[in-house]
Scaffold this motif. Sequence first.
Motif, PDB file in Angstrom:
ATOM      1  N   LEU A   1      28.394 -32.717 -38.118  1.00 17.03           N
ATOM      2  CA  LEU A   1      29.547 -31.920 -38.521  1.00 17.03           C
ATOM      3  C   LEU A   1      30.113 -31.113 -37.357  1.00 17.03           C
ATOM      4  CD1 LEU A   1      28.219 -30.611 -41.965  1.00 17.03           C
ATOM      5  CD2 LEU A   1      29.941 -32.386 -41.601  1.00 17.03           C
ATOM      6  N   ILE A   2      29.222 -30.598 -36.499  1.00 15.56           N
ATOM      7  CA  ILE A   2      29.656 -29.768 -35.371  1.00 15.56           C
ATOM      8  C   ILE A   2      30.186 -30.620 -34.225  1.00 15.56           C
ATOM      9  CG2 ILE A   2      28.878 -28.121 -33.632  1.00 15.56           C
ATOM     10  CD1 ILE A   2      26.841 -27.105 -35.623  1.00 15.56           C
ATOM     11  N   ARG A   3      29.439 -31.664 -33.881  1.00 19.90           N
ATOM     12  CA  ARG A   3      29.803 -32.596 -32.803  1.00 19.90           C
ATOM     13  C   ARG A   3      29.884 -31.916 -31.443  1.00 19.90           C
ATOM     14  NH1 ARG A   3      34.410 -36.756 -35.165  1.00 19.90           N
ATOM     15  NH2 ARG A   3      33.185 -37.544 -36.916  1.00 19.90           N
ATOM     16  N   ASN A   4      29.210 -30.802 -31.295  1.00 25.23           N
ATOM     17  CA  ASN A   4      29.212 -30.083 -30.015  1.00 25.23           C
ATOM     18  C   ASN A   4      27.776 -29.832 -29.606  1.00 25.23           C
ATOM     19  OD1 ASN A   4      29.162 -27.566 -28.250  1.00 25.23           O
ATOM     20  ND2 ASN A   4      31.357 -27.991 -28.311  1.00 25.23           N
ATOM     21  N   HIS A   5      27.388 -30.394 -28.471  1.00 28.18           N
ATOM     22  CA  HIS A   5      26.004 -30.343 -28.019  1.00 28.18           C
ATOM     23  C   HIS A   5      25.541 -28.901 -27.814  1.00 28.18           C
ATOM     24  CE1 HIS A   5      22.635 -32.753 -26.724  1.00 28.18           C
ATOM     25  NE2 HIS A   5      22.516 -32.068 -25.599  1.00 28.18           N
ATOM     26  N   PHE A   6      26.349 -28.102 -27.158  1.00 32.72           N
ATOM     27  CA  PHE A   6      25.961 -26.733 -26.833  1.00 32.72           C
ATOM     28  C   PHE A   6      25.961 -25.849 -28.079  1.00 32.72           C
ATOM     29  CE2 PHE A   6      27.010 -22.400 -25.401  1.00 32.72           C
ATOM     30  CZ  PHE A   6      25.947 -22.170 -24.534  1.00 32.72           C
ATOM     31  N   LEU A   7      26.983 -25.989 -28.898  1.00 34.57           N
ATOM     32  CA  LEU A   7      27.102 -25.146 -30.092  1.00 34.57           C
ATOM     33  C   LEU A   7      25.979 -25.412 -31.091  1.00 34.57           C
ATOM     34  CD1 LEU A   7      28.824 -23.013 -31.512  1.00 34.57           C
ATOM     35  CD2 LEU A   7      30.182 -24.881 -32.509  1.00 34.57           C
ATOM     36  N   SER A   8      25.570 -26.665 -31.208  1.00 36.75           N
ATOM     37  CA  SER A   8      24.512 -26.995 -32.163  1.00 36.75           C
ATOM     38  C   SER A   8      23.179 -26.363 -31.782  1.00 36.75           C
ATOM     39  CB  SER A   8      24.351 -28.512 -32.272  1.00 36.75           C
ATOM     40  OG  SER A   8      23.916 -29.075 -31.045  1.00 36.75           O
ATOM     41  N   LEU A   9      22.994 -26.077 -30.491  1.00 35.46           N
ATOM     42  CA  LEU A   9      21.762 -25.439 -30.034  1.00 35.46           C
ATOM     43  C   LEU A   9      21.586 -24.060 -30.662  1.00 35.46           C
ATOM     44  CD1 LEU A   9      19.291 -25.410 -28.136  1.00 35.46           C
ATOM     45  CD2 LEU A   9      20.793 -24.520 -26.344  1.00 35.46           C
ATOM     46  N   PHE A  10      22.691 -23.424 -31.030  1.00 34.78           N
ATOM     47  CA  PHE A  10      22.637 -22.103 -31.644  1.00 34.78           C
ATOM     48  C   PHE A  10      22.811 -22.161 -33.163  1.00 34.78           C
ATOM     49  CE2 PHE A  10      24.036 -21.529 -27.277  1.00 34.78           C
ATOM     50  CZ  PHE A  10      23.200 -20.509 -26.832  1.00 34.78           C
ATOM     51  N   VAL A  11      23.693 -23.034 -33.622  1.00 36.24           N
ATOM     52  CA  VAL A  11      23.997 -23.086 -35.047  1.00 36.24           C
ATOM     53  C   VAL A  11      22.817 -23.628 -35.857  1.00 36.24           C
ATOM     54  CG1 VAL A  11      25.506 -24.111 -36.804  1.00 36.24           C
ATOM     55  CG2 VAL A  11      26.466 -23.296 -34.644  1.00 36.24           C
ATOM     56  N   VAL A  12      22.172 -24.661 -35.355  1.00 36.36           N
ATOM     57  CA  VAL A  12      21.071 -25.281 -36.113  1.00 36.36           C
ATOM     58  C   VAL A  12      19.908 -24.306 -36.314  1.00 36.36           C
ATOM     59  CG1 VAL A  12      19.335 -27.103 -36.073  1.00 36.36           C
ATOM     60  CG2 VAL A  12      21.700 -27.631 -35.499  1.00 36.36           C
ATOM     61  N   PRO A  13      19.379 -23.661 -35.264  1.00 37.92           N
ATOM     62  CA  PRO A  13      18.316 -22.677 -35.515  1.00 37.92           C
ATOM     63  C   PRO A  13      18.776 -21.518 -36.392  1.00 37.92           C
ATOM     64  CG  PRO A  13      18.370 -23.275 -33.191  1.00 37.92           C
ATOM     65  CD  PRO A  13      19.612 -23.840 -33.818  1.00 37.92           C
ATOM     66  N   LEU A  14      20.046 -21.111 -36.221  1.00 37.28           N
ATOM     67  CA  LEU A  14      20.566 -20.010 -37.032  1.00 37.28           C
ATOM     68  C   LEU A  14      20.580 -20.369 -38.511  1.00 37.28           C
ATOM     69  CD1 LEU A  14      21.807 -17.165 -36.891  1.00 37.28           C
ATOM     70  CD2 LEU A  14      24.062 -18.262 -36.775  1.00 37.28           C
ATOM     71  N   SER A  15      20.880 -21.625 -38.822  1.00 42.20           N
ATOM     72  CA  SER A  15      20.904 -22.050 -40.221  1.00 42.20           C
ATOM     73  C   SER A  15      19.521 -22.000 -40.859  1.00 42.20           C
ATOM     74  CB  SER A  15      21.461 -23.476 -40.328  1.00 42.20           C
ATOM     75  OG  SER A  15      20.539 -24.429 -39.805  1.00 42.20           O
ATOM     76  N   LEU A  16      18.467 -21.991 -40.029  1.00 42.07           N
ATOM     77  CA  LEU A  16      17.098 -21.975 -40.542  1.00 42.07           C
ATOM     78  C   LEU A  16      16.507 -20.571 -40.582  1.00 42.07           C
ATOM     79  CD1 LEU A  16      15.735 -25.132 -38.685  1.00 42.07           C
ATOM     80  CD2 LEU A  16      16.436 -24.961 -41.080  1.00 42.07           C
ATOM     81  N   VAL A  17      16.933 -19.693 -39.684  1.00 41.64           N
ATOM     82  CA  VAL A  17      16.346 -18.347 -39.633  1.00 41.64           C
ATOM     83  C   VAL A  17      17.188 -17.307 -40.365  1.00 41.64           C
ATOM     84  CG1 VAL A  17      15.236 -18.876 -37.439  1.00 41.64           C
ATOM     85  CG2 VAL A  17      17.460 -17.751 -37.435  1.00 41.64           C
ATOM     86  N   LEU A  18      18.482 -17.567 -40.534  1.00 41.81           N
ATOM     87  CA  LEU A  18      19.350 -16.575 -41.160  1.00 41.81           C
ATOM     88  C   LEU A  18      18.959 -16.261 -42.601  1.00 41.81           C
ATOM     89  CD1 LEU A  18      21.745 -14.789 -40.489  1.00 41.81           C
ATOM     90  CD2 LEU A  18      23.263 -16.582 -41.367  1.00 41.81           C
ATOM     91  N   PRO A  19      18.634 -17.271 -43.429  1.00 39.13           N
ATOM     92  CA  PRO A  19      18.227 -16.939 -44.811  1.00 39.13           C
ATOM     93  C   PRO A  19      17.019 -16.010 -44.873  1.00 39.13           C
ATOM     94  CG  PRO A  19      18.745 -19.259 -44.645  1.00 39.13           C
ATOM     95  CD  PRO A  19      18.755 -18.725 -43.243  1.00 39.13           C
ATOM     96  N   ALA A  20      16.054 -16.200 -43.982  1.00 39.93           N
ATOM     97  CA  ALA A  20      14.878 -15.320 -43.965  1.00 39.93           C
ATOM     98  C   ALA A  20      15.253 -13.926 -43.469  1.00 39.93           C
ATOM     99  CB  ALA A  20      13.791 -15.916 -43.090  1.00 39.93           C
ATOM    100  N   ALA A  21      16.158 -13.867 -42.498  1.00 40.98           N
ATOM    101  CA  ALA A  21      16.566 -12.576 -41.959  1.00 40.98           C
ATOM    102  C   ALA A  21      17.343 -11.757 -42.981  1.00 40.98           C
ATOM    103  CB  ALA A  21      17.415 -12.778 -40.707  1.00 40.98           C
ATOM    104  N   LEU A  22      18.053 -12.436 -43.865  1.00 40.99           N
ATOM    105  CA  LEU A  22      18.858 -11.756 -44.876  1.00 40.99           C
ATOM    106  C   LEU A  22      18.181 -11.720 -46.240  1.00 40.99           C
ATOM    107  CD1 LEU A  22      22.380 -13.253 -44.021  1.00 40.99           C
ATOM    108  CD2 LEU A  22      21.422 -11.056 -43.297  1.00 40.99           C
ATOM    109  N   ALA A  23      16.887 -12.003 -46.257  1.00 47.35           N
ATOM    110  CA  ALA A  23      16.173 -12.087 -47.536  1.00 47.35           C
ATOM    111  C   ALA A  23      16.261 -10.796 -48.332  1.00 47.35           C
ATOM    112  CB  ALA A  23      14.712 -12.455 -47.294  1.00 47.35           C
TER     113      ALA A  23
END
Length: 211
Positions: A133-155
């Motif tokens: 969906l992103i199709r950006n090598h650099f951006l995915s390096l930040f978005v993908v981990p964020l999608s996994l840690v953000l729910p726990a951070a906002l629990a």
Amino acid sequence: MAGLIGALVVAAAIGSKEDGGQAMTGVDRTLLEAGLSLMLTAAAVVGSFSFTSDFDTRSFHRRILMFQRGAAFTGRAASITVAALVTGAIVGVFFGLSGELVANLWHVSAPAVLAFAAMAGIGSLWGFAIGSLIRNHFLSLFVVPLSLVLPAALASRLGQFADLLFPNLVTDWVNQWALGSVKLDSFAGAVTWLACSLGGAYWVFLKRDLT
């Protein structure tokens, strides 16, 4: 990935206190859960890169000239998943053997090895979907981990709704599996999230311009 294996080996060697069939201590359980969480994040990043790197080098464009779009997408997703499953199993074995080699305390557990493999496979598919969906090598390096840690951070802010989000569901399911039990509700929720993300990414890939 070599760094991931090394980190898990060191973590297991430092905290291994399990002996034979004795129950897992709190420290061991914490290390196992941390290792599985790291496995999920690393596999998701690699999964996203498997798409973005192929897209940047126009490998997907060449495959589409030979096959249909759907076949190119599913074939790449399948190949990265198989590679992730094998790598996850190897990491799980190293995680168990490290304590055995260093302190003669840790032993290889089949549920734990399978849990690492499952976490790697699921993570790679999640990252692949987001990367497509992103199709950006650099951006995915930040978005993908964020999608996994953000729910726990906002629990604390999300309340019980946080337990229904993908990272928490898959982590809960795999952690329990590694300890010898299965939570079917968490499994069903994680699979639903994964199916929706892959289905949406697949549909977008079929409709979206490749430029």
